[in-house]
Enzyme design. Structure first.
Site: not given
Length: 235
Positions: A184, A101-103
């Site tokens: 994304h 997962l993205d930050i």
């Protein structure tokens, strides 16, 4: 397993440095000093380094973590804190995230040291479904669900996205089900239709659902049924 290989993994040092520590008589097996790196460890052996027990990991490990914002899913990052901050297990750096997962994205992350198991989750050819709660900057346009179901051509891509399911929960909050994991992807899909994602939370990967009892930063071992569900068809 050879003792020197085990010590190298546990201590995070090279075999050459392990040999030095063995010569220095800092390692015992069942309270007996062992100086030979080729010594074969058995599951029942108790290994100590400077008197501290080093736990043998005999089977693969599987965990779910409720990821908070501000942490990255890699095991080593010079600029940001990683998920390993939350993991209180032996040799945590041997674990990896099965689907990152993205930050700034929260929710379900699966951690394991079983590469084949994680491959079944992340390989594009398996089309593992994932559910996300999405909070949008603008109210959801009426035709968005149809666009997602038909597939969206993203900038820089050669093929449109696979069909995705969109369930409106409120004017600016939706549940999105994807069966792929492009870079994304959720944010790019909504941006392609003129909207912006302001919060993203993963609820499910395949048949594994984020435990409602886990607070951000908490984790637990997967159940036998959850582990076995990977690679099996889901309803």
């Amino acid at each position: 397993m050879r003792l020197d290989k085990f010590l190298s993994q546990q201590l995070g040092i090279s075999r050459a440095l392990v040999a030095r520590e063995l010569r220095a008589k800092r390692v015992t097996v069942d309270d007996e000093v062992i100086r030979q790196g080729a010594f074969q460890l058995l599951p029942e052996h108790q290994v100590r380094f400077d008197g501290n027990v080093l736990q043998q990991i005999l089977t693969a490990r599987y965990f779910m973590l409720h990821k908070p914002q501000g942490y990255v899913c890699s095991t080593d990052d010079p600029d940001h804190p990683t998920l390993l901050y939350f993991i209180d297990e032996p040799v945590p750096d041997k674990l990896h995230a099965a689907g990152r997962l993205d930050i700034d994205t929260t929710g379900l992350v699966l951690l394991t040291d079983d590469g084949q198991w994680s491959h079944r989750l992340t390989s594009p050819r398996h089309h593992c479904e994932k559910d996300y709660l999405v909070t949008l900057e603008q109210p959801l346009a009426a035709e968005t669900a149809e666009h997602f179901a038909a597939g969206i051509m993203l900038r820089g891509e050669k093929l449109p996205t696979r069909p995705a399911r969109l369930e409106a929960l409120s004017p600016q909050r939706v549940r999105l089900t994807l069966s792929e994991g492009r870079y994304h992807q959720v944010k790019r899909m909504f941006a392609a239709l003129g909207n912006r994602v302001i919060a993203l939370h993963r609820e499910r990967i395949g048949a594994i659902v984020l435990d409602a009892h886990l607070q951000p930063g908490e984790y637990r071992a997967l159940t036998a049924d959850e582990i076995a569900s990977v690679g099996l068809p889901t309803d």
